[in-house]
Design a protein around this motif. Structure first.
Motif, PDB file in Angstrom:
ATOM      1  N   ALA A 184      76.734  35.685   6.703  1.00 28.58           N
ATOM      2  CA  ALA A 184      76.895  35.640   5.254  1.00 28.58           C
ATOM      3  C   ALA A 184      77.901  34.545   4.918  1.00 28.58           C
ATOM      4  O   ALA A 184      78.686  34.114   5.773  1.00 28.58           O
ATOM      5  CB  ALA A 184      77.385  36.983   4.724  1.00 28.58           C
ATOM      6  N   SER A 185      77.897  34.098   3.651  1.00 28.24           N
ATOM      7  CA  SER A 185      78.733  32.952   3.306  1.00 28.24           C
ATOM      8  C   SER A 185      79.225  33.025   1.860  1.00 28.24           C
ATOM      9  O   SER A 185      78.464  33.377   0.950  1.00 28.24           O
ATOM     10  CB  SER A 185      77.937  31.660   3.518  1.00 28.24           C
ATOM     11  N   PHE A 186      80.510  32.669   1.658  1.00 28.37           N
ATOM     12  CA  PHE A 186      81.070  32.394   0.337  1.00 28.37           C
ATOM     13  C   PHE A 186      80.607  31.012  -0.119  1.00 28.37           C
ATOM     14  O   PHE A 186      80.464  30.090   0.704  1.00 28.37           O
ATOM     15  CB  PHE A 186      82.595  32.316   0.417  1.00 28.37           C
ATOM     16  N   ASN A 187      80.429  30.815  -1.446  1.00 31.22           N
ATOM     17  CA  ASN A 187      80.329  29.444  -1.945  1.00 31.22           C
ATOM     18  C   ASN A 187      81.732  28.842  -2.028  1.00 31.22           C
ATOM     19  O   ASN A 187      82.730  29.527  -1.753  1.00 31.22           O
ATOM     20  CB  ASN A 187      79.597  29.383  -3.285  1.00 31.22           C
ATOM     21  N   SER A 188      81.837  27.561  -2.369  1.00 31.08           N
ATOM     22  CA  SER A 188      83.125  26.864  -2.281  1.00 31.08           C
ATOM     23  C   SER A 188      84.178  27.465  -3.197  1.00 31.08           C
ATOM     24  O   SER A 188      85.374  27.450  -2.887  1.00 31.08           O
ATOM     25  CB  SER A 188      82.944  25.374  -2.598  1.00 31.08           C
ATOM     26  N   GLY A 189      83.761  28.022  -4.330  1.00 34.48           N
ATOM     27  CA  GLY A 189      84.720  28.613  -5.259  1.00 34.48           C
ATOM     28  C   GLY A 189      84.955  30.090  -5.038  1.00 34.48           C
ATOM     29  O   GLY A 189      85.716  30.721  -5.778  1.00 34.48           O
ATOM     30  N   ALA A 190      84.302  30.653  -4.012  1.00 37.46           N
ATOM     31  CA  ALA A 190      84.398  32.085  -3.696  1.00 37.46           C
ATOM     32  C   ALA A 190      84.017  32.956  -4.889  1.00 37.46           C
ATOM     33  O   ALA A 190      84.563  34.040  -5.087  1.00 37.46           O
ATOM     34  CB  ALA A 190      85.791  32.447  -3.190  1.00 37.46           C
ATOM     35  N   VAL A 231      73.132  31.537   6.601  1.00 36.91           N
ATOM     36  CA  VAL A 231      73.187  30.697   5.402  1.00 36.91           C
ATOM     37  C   VAL A 231      74.551  30.029   5.350  1.00 36.91           C
ATOM     38  O   VAL A 231      75.537  30.541   5.879  1.00 36.91           O
ATOM     39  CB  VAL A 231      72.948  31.502   4.105  1.00 36.91           C
ATOM     40  N   SER A 232      74.606  28.868   4.678  1.00 37.40           N
ATOM     41  CA  SER A 232      75.877  28.167   4.512  1.00 37.40           C
ATOM     42  C   SER A 232      75.822  27.334   3.242  1.00 37.40           C
ATOM     43  O   SER A 232      74.878  26.569   3.042  1.00 37.40           O
ATOM     44  CB  SER A 232      76.164  27.266   5.721  1.00 37.40           C
ATOM     45  N   TRP A 233      76.847  27.485   2.391  1.00 37.06           N
ATOM     46  CA  TRP A 233      76.927  26.715   1.157  1.00 37.06           C
ATOM     47  C   TRP A 233      77.477  25.319   1.429  1.00 37.06           C
ATOM     48  O   TRP A 233      78.325  25.132   2.300  1.00 37.06           O
ATOM     49  CB  TRP A 233      77.856  27.392   0.155  1.00 37.06           C
ATOM     50  N   SER A 234      77.032  24.351   0.646  1.00 39.07           N
ATOM     51  CA  SER A 234      77.649  23.033   0.657  1.00 39.07           C
ATOM     52  C   SER A 234      79.072  23.144   0.120  1.00 39.07           C
ATOM     53  O   SER A 234      79.315  23.869  -0.847  1.00 39.07           O
ATOM     54  CB  SER A 234      76.841  22.065  -0.215  1.00 39.07           C
ATOM     55  N   PRO A 235      80.042  22.426   0.720  1.00 37.75           N
ATOM     56  CA  PRO A 235      81.420  22.478   0.205  1.00 37.75           C
ATOM     57  C   PRO A 235      81.592  21.759  -1.119  1.00 37.75           C
ATOM     58  O   PRO A 235      82.613  21.940  -1.795  1.00 37.75           O
ATOM     59  CB  PRO A 235      82.235  21.788   1.309  1.00 37.75           C
ATOM     60  N   ASN A 236      80.613  20.952  -1.519  1.00 43.29           N
ATOM     61  CA  ASN A 236      80.763  20.129  -2.720  1.00 43.29           C
ATOM     62  C   ASN A 236      79.819  20.495  -3.860  1.00 43.29           C
ATOM     63  O   ASN A 236      79.857  19.874  -4.921  1.00 43.29           O
ATOM     64  CB  ASN A 236      80.538  18.654  -2.356  1.00 43.29           C
ATOM     65  N   SER A 237      78.955  21.494  -3.641  1.00 36.32           N
ATOM     66  CA  SER A 237      78.001  21.864  -4.685  1.00 36.32           C
ATOM     67  C   SER A 237      77.537  23.288  -4.423  1.00 36.32           C
ATOM     68  O   SER A 237      78.018  23.965  -3.520  1.00 36.32           O
ATOM     69  CB  SER A 237      76.809  20.910  -4.677  1.00 36.32           C
ATOM     70  N   LYS A 272      62.612  29.372  13.137  1.00 37.03           N
ATOM     71  CA  LYS A 272      63.204  28.085  13.529  1.00 37.03           C
ATOM     72  C   LYS A 272      63.090  27.023  12.436  1.00 37.03           C
ATOM     73  O   LYS A 272      63.157  25.828  12.704  1.00 37.03           O
ATOM     74  CB  LYS A 272      62.586  27.567  14.849  1.00 37.03           C
ATOM     75  N   ARG A 273      62.934  27.468  11.204  1.00 36.63           N
ATOM     76  CA  ARG A 273      62.905  26.564  10.061  1.00 36.63           C
ATOM     77  C   ARG A 273      64.262  26.556   9.372  1.00 36.63           C
ATOM     78  O   ARG A 273      64.916  27.587   9.246  1.00 36.63           O
ATOM     79  CB  ARG A 273      61.848  26.995   9.034  1.00 36.63           C
ATOM     80  N   CYS A 274      64.661  25.371   8.898  1.00 33.40           N
ATOM     81  CA  CYS A 274      65.849  25.237   8.057  1.00 33.40           C
ATOM     82  C   CYS A 274      65.375  24.848   6.662  1.00 33.40           C
ATOM     83  O   CYS A 274      64.625  23.865   6.503  1.00 33.40           O
ATOM     84  CB  CYS A 274      66.786  24.173   8.627  1.00 33.40           C
ATOM     85  N   ILE A 275      65.789  25.602   5.662  1.00 37.28           N
ATOM     86  CA  ILE A 275      65.447  25.303   4.269  1.00 37.28           C
ATOM     87  C   ILE A 275      66.737  25.096   3.494  1.00 37.28           C
ATOM     88  O   ILE A 275      67.677  25.908   3.599  1.00 37.28           O
ATOM     89  CB  ILE A 275      64.614  26.439   3.634  1.00 37.28           C
ATOM     90  N   ILE A 276      66.788  24.020   2.725  1.00 34.94           N
ATOM     91  CA  ILE A 276      67.940  23.737   1.859  1.00 34.94           C
ATOM     92  C   ILE A 276      67.519  23.931   0.420  1.00 34.94           C
ATOM     93  O   ILE A 276      66.538  23.344  -0.048  1.00 34.94           O
ATOM     94  CB  ILE A 276      68.472  22.314   2.098  1.00 34.94           C
ATOM     95  N   TYR A 277      68.268  24.775  -0.268  1.00 30.86           N
ATOM     96  CA  TYR A 277      68.021  25.045  -1.681  1.00 30.86           C
ATOM     97  C   TYR A 277      69.038  24.255  -2.505  1.00 30.86           C
ATOM     98  O   TYR A 277      70.252  24.358  -2.266  1.00 30.86           O
ATOM     99  CB  TYR A 277      68.160  26.536  -1.976  1.00 30.86           C
ATOM    100  N   SER A 278      68.536  23.476  -3.456  1.00 34.71           N
ATOM    101  CA  SER A 278      69.412  22.622  -4.254  1.00 34.71           C
ATOM    102  C   SER A 278      69.683  23.263  -5.606  1.00 34.71           C
ATOM    103  O   SER A 278      68.831  23.978  -6.166  1.00 34.71           O
ATOM    104  CB  SER A 278      68.768  21.253  -4.450  1.00 34.71           C
ATOM    105  N   ASP A 279      70.865  22.990  -6.156  1.00 36.78           N
ATOM    106  CA  ASP A 279      71.221  23.518  -7.472  1.00 36.78           C
ATOM    107  C   ASP A 279      70.802  22.563  -8.577  1.00 36.78           C
ATOM    108  O   ASP A 279      71.090  22.779  -9.747  1.00 36.78           O
ATOM    109  CB  ASP A 279      72.712  23.787  -7.576  1.00 36.78           C
ATOM    110  N   SER A 280      70.179  21.441  -8.221  1.00 36.23           N
ATOM    111  CA  SER A 280      69.760  20.454  -9.236  1.00 36.23           C
ATOM    112  C   SER A 280      68.450  20.869  -9.887  1.00 36.23           C
ATOM    113  O   SER A 280      67.715  21.698  -9.391  1.00 36.23           O
ATOM    114  CB  SER A 280      69.618  19.087  -8.597  1.00 36.23           C
TER     115      SER A 280
END
Length: 224
Positions: free
Chosen positions: A159-165, A200-206, A216-224
């Motif tokens: 599990a993961s926090f986003n950058s702002g927790a 899962v892991s959040w981007s430190p900048n977004s 064995k798939r990696c999926i990146i979800y964007s906030d844009s």
């Protein structure tokens, strides 16, 4: 014997810098302590080891008595190590002493830990299909996150926090990613994986989020 490797990053390639040997079981977590001088590792051999990267040697072994699934350090000096274990305990270690500082008992085995940037809050994914939020100033659970469809996918699910927790994300056995607001409500679920999501892991900048699944798939979800 399990091998730990460290890599140097440059623009074009990865350069292997160190190989560390000493654990007798799977190494489940590794974090820098006093970066880039030391590394602490946690293993299924029921130990934590602290490595000096200058001498390429283990300088301390802490005997936890239970398999370690994840760990984190509370500050850049790494004065406190927090480890999560198969025996349902979160253990706190003061590296300035040889003894364990404290522990907190969870209702089931612990699969992962993640720390807020201010080091005040810790999330813990637990095999009873919940995420616990702890206030480290009190060493108490202050919130529990769950959903009727959410199932922790495996013994090492992350599990993961986003950058702002302000948000917590965790993958589920049903292939979805569940995102909660720290105030307690489920904000959304993300689809895309056809099998269990293990980390899962959040981007430190977004608010972009990376995820990996059993397929064995990696999926990146964007906030844009």
């Amino acid at each position: 014997m399990t091998i730990i490797t460290t890599w140097h990053l440059n623009v074009n390639d990865l350069i292997l810098t160190h190989t560390l040997t000493g654990h007798s079981g799977k190494v489940m977590a590794a974090k820098y302590v006093q970066e880039p001088i030391k590394v602490v590792t946690g293993s299924h051999d029921r130990t934590l080891k602290i490595w000096d990267l200058r001498s390429i040697a283990c300088i301390e072994t802490k005997f936890a008595g239970s398999s370690c699934n994840d760990l984190c350090t509370t500050d850049s000096l790494g004065s406190t190590i927090i480890s999560g274990h198969y025996d349902k305990k979160i253990r706190f270690w003061d590296i300035r002493t040889e003894k364990q500082a404290d522990d907190v008992l969870m209702p089931a085995k612990i699969t992962s830990l993640d720390l807020s940037k201010d080091c005040n809050y810790l999330i813990c994914s637990v095999r009873d299909d919940t995420i616990k939020l702890l206030d480290l100033r009190k060493n108490q659970v202050i919130s529990t996150f769950a959903n009727e469809h959410f199932k922790v996918s495996c013994d090492f699910a992350r599990a993961s926090f986003n950058s702002g927790a302000t948000k917590i994300a965790c993958g589920s056995a049903d292939g979805a990613i569940y995102i909660w607001n720290v105030n307690g409500f489920l904000e959304t679920t993300l689809k895309g994986h056809s099998t269990a999501v293990n980390a899962v892991s959040w981007s430190p900048n977004s608010n972009s989020l990376a995820s990996v699944g059993k397929s064995k798939r990696c999926i990146i979800y964007s906030d844009s």
